[in-house]
Design an enzyme around this catalytic site. Structure first.
Site, PDB file in Angstrom:
ATOM      1  N   SER A 158       0.872  -1.285  -0.148  1.00  0.00           N
ATOM      2  CA  SER A 158      -0.102  -0.141  -0.040  1.00  0.00           C
ATOM      3  C   SER A 158       0.847   1.099   0.039  1.00  0.00           C
ATOM      4  CB  SER A 158      -0.947  -0.073   1.007  1.00  0.00           C
ATOM      5  OG  SER A 158      -1.941   0.909   1.137  1.00  0.00           O
ATOM      6  N   ASP A 208      -8.580  -6.265  -4.685  1.00  0.00           N
ATOM      7  CA  ASP A 208      -8.365  -4.936  -4.445  1.00  0.00           C
ATOM      8  C   ASP A 208      -8.817  -3.949  -5.261  1.00  0.00           C
ATOM      9  OD1 ASP A 208      -6.963  -2.662  -3.176  1.00  0.00           O
ATOM     10  OD2 ASP A 208      -5.110  -3.482  -3.379  1.00  0.00           O
ATOM     11  N   HIS A 235      -8.003  -5.036  -0.421  1.00  0.00           N
ATOM     12  CA  HIS A 235      -6.611  -4.500  -0.140  1.00  0.00           C
ATOM     13  C   HIS A 235      -6.189  -5.142   0.984  1.00  0.00           C
ATOM     14  CE1 HIS A 235      -3.881  -1.472  -0.479  1.00  0.00           C
ATOM     15  NE2 HIS A 235      -4.061  -1.034   0.684  1.00  0.00           N
TER      16      HIS A 235
END
Lengths: 381, 196
Positions: A150, A314, A347
């Site tokens: 991320s 995601d 995610h």
């Protein structure tokens, strides 16, 4: 594995840290942890960059605290995918955070009060620069790898551009080369929730001995929605009710109760000013912008080998965003491996155990990073 | 050291240091061989989870893409050579895949099992059954091979699209086969280009 947090202090005679926003930090601390042993030629160091709400406590537990596992403990440790018997792994808390490194809650030595709203806005590039200084402090010239998921993946990507000679492998997981308008929109909703909380006091709540808890909780709720896939939310919560309909606004649906719990928990340990700054760092990150939007051009200084990983469900940082990075690296004729892991979790998958995901990391670290390290040592010998 | 005859034949067609893309690269053995034998800078395209791990194990750059949905990530003419080894017969969009190969690469190398091999012909003609052999080891109902074709078919395919064949090699069970290739060969290798 027992983890011990440490503090690195950066002050004069080191030149002050010049931030992208123009502000200068005369002195600051970085909290970090390390696991494993740095080898004699200092060639086995791996830097882990953290995402929005995490810290330098990446792996292991604290002495006498049973349930204090680091946020990536499933990935990193003795015999794990990133094996601390082989690698010297470093976790660092980013500048502006609230877990030990200098940030808005720290005391500004010039005023004797918490920085609060006066703490400057920091960028991904500022973090990378400060991490490079931490390496200097630790006497490490070159990283075997830098790895992050991320926002942490963005830092890893930035490393390859800002310090191309100091990193051999770059592992970018569930990340993007910049945020989409939709992503910025979610961040803005989160920031507005915080800034409109009556306890926010223009960011100087610490001086008033209060905390904008409600705003922070709502910000976290918004975030959580984007970390989970639609399917996963359906599977985990569906339309389930806790105790039937009561015709009230109490948390009745399971998902409401889950979000409120997550928001409440978060508001107890996270700092609102940090949240504002970290989301802004996310929004600003866009290495291609300096090159007329040409990501391949932005990445052209890189000499590292890349491992890019995305997760099929995601939608916050979709596989399409990872493929943009892969395309740029292919255009640049860089070494790159790309894996699109089939995972239902959205995610959040980057923090979870997934057999294929962990096998990819383990194989890459063992076969590509470790063996290229060994070959280099043999050549040197 | 891998000594597969077809690997060696492919290597002999590839200039030193070429940029090579291997579509459906499996465990990456061919790319690993080519990087050792010819110093190529190579990438494999693969979509099978276990094969991807093996590629990483073999130190090969691998990109996870479903070939059937195209290769938008790869720029026009960004590779010297694009290889499709024993995969064309398993593609649904055969024509489009070959066109994609020549879009991203200057030359293409395709290898495929020759359906025209005499044992296959006799199994159909005399046995009345779909052929099963070492090179086509599947039953009709479980085969991944959805487009079976012969050496003659492939040559007609290239001729109709003005693809110029630069090299051809035919093997029978691992041994080069110079005679009656479409009848005696089990595996065919072609190097061709769309350029004039």
């Amino acid at each position: 594995m027992i983890a011990t947090p440490q503090l690195a202090h950066f002050a004069s005679p080191l030149p002050p840290l010049q931030l992208a926003c123009g502000a200068v930090l005369q002195q600051y601390d970085l909290a970090y942890e390390s696991y494993g042993t740095l080898n004699a030629d200092k060639s086995n160091a791996v830097l882990i960059c953290h995402a929005l709400n995490a810290s330098h406590h990446v792996a292991g537990t604290y002495e006498g605290q049973a349930e204090s596992e680091g946020w990536w403990d499933s990935m990193i440790g003795p015999g794990k995918s990133v094996d601390t018997n082989q690698f010297f792994v470093i976790g660092v808390n980013n500048l502006g955070s609230c877990f030990g490194s200098t940030g808005p809650l720290s005391i500004d030595l010039e005023t004797g009060k918490p920085y609060g709203a006066d703490f400057p806005l920091v960028t991904v590039e500022d973090w990378v620069d400060s991490q490079a200084r931490l390496l200097d402090f630790l006497g490490i010239d070159t990283l075997a790898a830098v790895m992050g998921g991320s926002l942490g993946g963005m830092q890893a990507l930035s490393w390859s551009i800002r310090y191309p000679q100091r990193v051999q492998h770059v592992v970018v997981i569930a990340a993007a080369p910049n945020l989409s308008a939709q992503n910025i929109a979610f961040n803005e909703v989160a920031r507005q929730a915080i800034m409109t909380d009556p306890d926010f006091h223009d960011g100087n709540y610490a001086r008033k001995n209060t905390v904008p808890k409600n705003g922070l909780a709502v910000a976290r709720m918004v975030g959580h929605i984007t970390y989970i896939s639609d399917d996963q939310m359906e599977t985990k919560f569906g339309r389930g009710l806790r105790e039937g309909k009561k015709f009230s606004f109490a948390p009745e649906f399971q998902i409401e109760s889950y979000l409120r719990y997550q928001g409440e928990k978060f508001s107890q340990y996270y700092d609102a000013n940090t949240y504002l700054r970290v989301t802004k760092a996310l929004d600003y990150f866009d290495p291609a912008a300096d090159c007329g939007g040409d990501l391949a051009k932005a990445l052209s200084p890189a000499v590292a080998k890349f491992l890019i990983i995305s997760f099929t469900t995601d939608w916050r940082f979709s596989p399409a965003r990872s493929r943009e990075m892969v395309k740029a690296l292919l255009d640049d004729k860089k070494n790159v491996t790309y894996v699109e892991v089939d995972a239902p979790h959205g995610h959040d998958a980057f923090l979870l155990n997934n057999a294929q995901y962990h096998a990819v990391i383990k194989t890459y670290f063992t076969r590509q990073i470790l063996s290229s390290n060994r070959t280099a040592q043999e050549v040197a010998a | 050291m891998i000594t597969r005859a077809d690997f060696a034949a492919i290597a002999s067609w590839i200039p030193e240091g070429a940029r090579v893309l291997d579509l459906g690269c499996g465990d990456g053995a061919l790319l690993a061989y080519l990087s050792q034998a010819r110093g190529v800078s190579g990438y494999g395209i693969e979509n099978d989870e276990a094969s991807i791990i093996q590629c990483i194990e073999n130190g090969v750059n691998v990109i996870q893409v479903n070939l059937e949905s195209g290769m938008a990530e790869i720029a026009d003419q960004s590779f010297d050579i694009v290889i499709l080894s024993q995969t064309l017969q398993a593609m649904k969009r055969t024509e489009a895949v070959v066109a994609e190969m020549l879009r991203v690469g200057g030359e293409a190398i395709v290898t495929f099992p020759n359906f025209g091999y005499w044992k296959h012909r006799t199994q159909i003609a005399l046995g009345g059954r779909m052929p099963v052999s070492e090179d086509l080891p599947y039953q009709w109902y479980d085969t991944p091979n959805v487009h079976l074709f012969t050496i003659a078919d492939f040559e007609a395919f290239c001729a109709a699209r003005n693809y110029r064949v630069l090299n051809r090699s035919v093997f029978t069970n691992g041994v080069e086969q110079p005679f009656l290739p479409n009848l005696l060969g089990t595996l065919a290798l072609y190097r061709f280009t769309g350029r004039a």
